[in-house]
Design an enzyme around this catalytic site. Structure first.
Site, PDB file in Angstrom:
ATOM      1  N   ARG A 164      34.797  16.044 105.575  1.00 52.90           N
ATOM      2  CA  ARG A 164      35.695  16.046 106.578  1.00 52.90           C
ATOM      3  C   ARG A 164      36.898  16.447 106.716  1.00 52.90           C
ATOM      4  O   ARG A 164      37.365  16.672 105.517  1.00 52.90           O
ATOM      5  CB  ARG A 164      36.247  14.279 106.629  1.00 52.90           C
ATOM      6  N   GLU A 208      40.967  17.281 115.400  1.00 55.34           N
ATOM      7  CA  GLU A 208      39.580  17.610 115.703  1.00 55.34           C
ATOM      8  C   GLU A 208      40.071  17.491 117.465  1.00 55.34           C
ATOM      9  O   GLU A 208      40.426  16.377 117.254  1.00 55.34           O
ATOM     10  CB  GLU A 208      38.216  17.501 115.367  1.00 55.34           C
ATOM     11  N   HIS A 223      31.867  20.657 114.147  1.00 53.16           N
ATOM     12  CA  HIS A 223      31.561  19.445 114.011  1.00 53.16           C
ATOM     13  C   HIS A 223      30.498  18.902 114.557  1.00 53.16           C
ATOM     14  O   HIS A 223      30.178  17.691 114.657  1.00 53.16           O
ATOM     15  CB  HIS A 223      32.663  18.205 114.276  1.00 53.16           C
TER      16      HIS A 223
HETATM   17  P1  NAP Z   1      26.812   8.969 100.250  1.00 52.95           P
HETATM   18  O1  NAP Z   1      25.976   9.536  99.817  1.00 52.95           O
HETATM   19  O2  NAP Z   1      28.173   7.542  99.851  1.00 52.95           O
HETATM   20  O3  NAP Z   1      27.177  10.227  98.945  1.00 52.95           O
HETATM   21  C1  NAP Z   1      28.731  10.493  98.567  1.00 52.95           C
HETATM   22  C2  NAP Z   1      28.826  11.102  97.394  1.00 52.95           C
HETATM   23  O4  NAP Z   1      30.277  11.038  96.896  1.00 52.95           O
HETATM   24  C3  NAP Z   1      28.730  10.420  96.575  1.00 52.95           C
HETATM   25  O5  NAP Z   1      27.152  10.859  95.452  1.00 52.95           O
HETATM   26  C4  NAP Z   1      29.963   9.479  95.831  1.00 52.95           C
HETATM   27  O6  NAP Z   1      29.737   9.294  94.706  1.00 52.95           O
HETATM   28  C5  NAP Z   1      30.681  10.880  95.796  1.00 52.95           C
HETATM   29  N1  NAP Z   1      32.055  10.276  95.744  1.00 52.95           N
HETATM   30  C6  NAP Z   1      32.832   9.407  96.724  1.00 52.95           C
HETATM   31  N2  NAP Z   1      34.034   9.630  96.090  1.00 52.95           N
HETATM   32  C7  NAP Z   1      34.014  10.483  95.310  1.00 52.95           C
HETATM   33  C8  NAP Z   1      35.107  10.974  95.040  1.00 52.95           C
HETATM   34  N3  NAP Z   1      36.501  10.145  95.091  1.00 52.95           N
HETATM   35  N4  NAP Z   1      35.158  11.853  94.026  1.00 52.95           N
HETATM   36  C9  NAP Z   1      33.802  12.399  93.717  1.00 52.95           C
HETATM   37  N5  NAP Z   1      33.540  12.283  94.065  1.00 52.95           N
HETATM   38  C10 NAP Z   1      33.105  11.013  94.822  1.00 52.95           C
HETATM   39  O7  NAP Z   1      27.557   9.546 101.564  1.00 52.95           O
HETATM   40  P2  NAP Z   1      26.719  10.500 102.375  1.00 52.95           P
HETATM   41  O8  NAP Z   1      25.478   9.868 102.883  1.00 52.95           O
HETATM   42  O9  NAP Z   1      26.444  12.481 101.895  1.00 52.95           O
HETATM   43  O10 NAP Z   1      28.083  11.215 103.665  1.00 52.95           O
HETATM   44  C11 NAP Z   1      29.102  11.430 103.397  1.00 52.95           C
HETATM   45  C12 NAP Z   1      29.764  12.757 103.959  1.00 52.95           C
HETATM   46  O11 NAP Z   1      29.250  13.249 104.235  1.00 52.95           O
HETATM   47  C13 NAP Z   1      29.981  11.146 105.330  1.00 52.95           C
HETATM   48  O12 NAP Z   1      31.014  10.418 104.048  1.00 52.95           O
HETATM   49  C14 NAP Z   1      30.697  11.480 106.097  1.00 52.95           C
HETATM   50  O13 NAP Z   1      32.168  11.731 105.927  1.00 52.95           O
HETATM   51  C15 NAP Z   1      30.078  13.228 105.565  1.00 52.95           C
HETATM   52  N6  NAP Z   1      29.564  13.657 106.995  1.00 52.95           N
HETATM   53  C16 NAP Z   1      29.413  14.539 107.649  1.00 52.95           C
HETATM   54  C17 NAP Z   1      29.236  15.016 109.182  1.00 52.95           C
HETATM   55  C18 NAP Z   1      29.274  16.069 109.836  1.00 52.95           C
HETATM   56  O14 NAP Z   1      29.029  16.147 110.529  1.00 52.95           O
HETATM   57  N7  NAP Z   1      29.916  16.913 109.379  1.00 52.95           N
HETATM   58  C19 NAP Z   1      27.814  13.939 109.197  1.00 52.95           C
HETATM   59  C20 NAP Z   1      27.449  13.487 108.338  1.00 52.95           C
HETATM   60  C21 NAP Z   1      28.108  12.626 106.831  1.00 52.95           C
HETATM   61  P3  NAP Z   1      30.156   8.700  93.411  1.00 52.95           P
HETATM   62  O15 NAP Z   1      30.536   7.289  94.494  1.00 52.95           O
HETATM   63  O16 NAP Z   1      29.318   8.048  92.177  1.00 52.95           O
HETATM   64  O17 NAP Z   1      31.614   9.533  93.063  1.00 52.95           O
END
Ligand code: NAP
Length: 322
Positions: free
Chosen positions: A234, A263, A282
């Site tokens: 984000r 955005e 995005h």
């Molecule tokens: P996910 O499986 O929940 O992965 C997020 C990772 O971030 C987890 O490994 C988590 O591990 C870590 N994390 C969370 N809070 C943290 C913190 N404070 N410090 C360090 N690490 C932290 O989520 P995902 O499915 O991979 O998606 C991730 C993000 O990508 C979404 O939330 C979304 O905002 C973004 N996204 C963007 C697009 C786009 O179009 N550009 C598309 C899809 C998703 P821990 O809990 O162990 O910290």
């Protein structure tokens, strides 16, 4: 009696038809704020994306039991407030993981190999002799990739990096990702070490209070001068003003950005006039197949949550506790 659902984003025809079999669907343009808020007051559930839903918008929406977002990220919602109101929030993890990881890799390759800049150079008729060092990029294969937030998408990026590009993978998470460590040799380090060692720093954390401006001036300064920052999480995870300063000053080599603090990004943003920035609108999950799968997943989440049978894809599981 059929439940009433507000759809605040256009849905594929077949998904809409399926939803109508299960509920009465009211389509609303979320840009018409008052009409949207009025529709929520009469609804049992809502499905959509890319719109901030504030507590104020839910005042008086006493029938509302489910919000189903067509996204994995849920930073457009005040989750604690929804939980207090007894509203289930459902999201669409997994179905978008691989296409978003492809976008991340597209940004890595495009930034490193100057794909957009040099494609424009050819189209502008400027390719008039064999190119020289002034147009060379930097290697991706064999380099070090630092993933800030190695979860589902970060894991799919790590797989591409380790198995496809022979890269060394470092990551930060609050808890270890044992699968990534075993399978891709990913090594969990402190953010400071990741920033100091990585050739590509890739953000894939959710946007939360803790990750807001996680990368600011100090973190950019801690990166290698030759490093490239990739953000497909984000926009607000990066202090964009500090990034602009760092790119102007040569503190880092470049950036590949799918997301921005605001955005759509302003047409006069300094980022858009820099050759060492690849900017995308995005598009992380934006393929026909994946966007369709996300809409279908969100529709199924909504219907299942309304009849009390949703077992996964629930952001605030506490709501379901008696
Ligand atoms: P996910 O499986 O929940 O992965 C997020 C990772 O971030 C987890 O490994 C988590 O591990 C870590 N994390 C969370 N809070 C943290 C913190 N404070 N410090 C360090 N690490 C932290 O989520 P995902 O499915 O991979 O998606 C991730 C993000 O990508 C979404 O939330 C979304 O905002 C973004 N996204 C963007 C697009 C786009 O179009 N550009 C598309 C899809 C998703 P821990 O809990 O162990 O910290």
């Amino acid at each position: 009696m059929k439940k009433r659902i507000v759809a605040y984003k256009p849905l594929p025809d077949d998904v809409m038809a399926w939803l109508r079999e299960h509920a009465e669907v009211v389509e609303v343009d979320a840009a018409r704020h008052d009409a949207f808020v009025a529709a929520l007051k009469e609804a049992d559930g809502a499905i959509g994306a890319s719109v901030k839903i504030t507590p104020a918008m839910l005042e008086g929406a006493t029938k509302l039991k489910v919000l189903s977002t067509i996204s994995v990220g849920f930073d457009n919602f005040d989750v604690a407030d929804l939980t207090r109101r007894g509203i289930v929030l459902a999201n669409t993890p997994d179905v978008l993981t691989e296409s978003t990881a492809d976008t991340v890799f597209a940004l890595i390759l495009a930034s490193a190999r100057r794909v957009v800049e040099l494609a424009d150079f050819v189209k502008a008729g400027q390719w008039q002799r064999s190119i020289g060092a002034e147009h060379y990029g930097v290697d991706v294969q064999g380099k070090t990739l630092g993933i800030v937030g190695l979860g589902r998408i970060g894991g799919a990026v790590a797989r591409r990096a380790a198995l496809g590009f022979n890269m060394r993978v470092l990551y930060t998470n609050r808890s270890p990702n044992e699968h990534a460590e075993k399978t891709f040799g990913a090594r969990r380090v402190q953010l400071a070490e990741l920033l100091a060692q990585s050739d590509f720093v890739c953000l894939q954390v959710p946007l939360t209070k803790e990750t807001h401006h996680l990368i600011g001036a100090a973190e950019l300064k801690a990166m290698k001068k030759s490093a490239i920052l990739i953000n497909a999480s984000r926009g607000q995870t990066v202090d964009e003003a500090a990034l602009i300063d760092a790119l102007k000053a040569g503190t880092i080599h470049g950036a590949g950005l799918d997301v921005f603090e605001r955005e759509p990004v302003a047409a006069d943003s300094p980022l858009l006039s820099m050759n060492n920035v690849v900017a995308l609108p995005h598009i992380g999950s934006a393929t026909h197949e994946t966007r369709h799968a996300m809409a279908r997943c969100a529709a199924e989440n909504l219907v299942a949550a309304l009849d009390g049978s949703l077992a996964s894809n629930i952001v605030n599981r506490e709501v379901l506790k008696p």
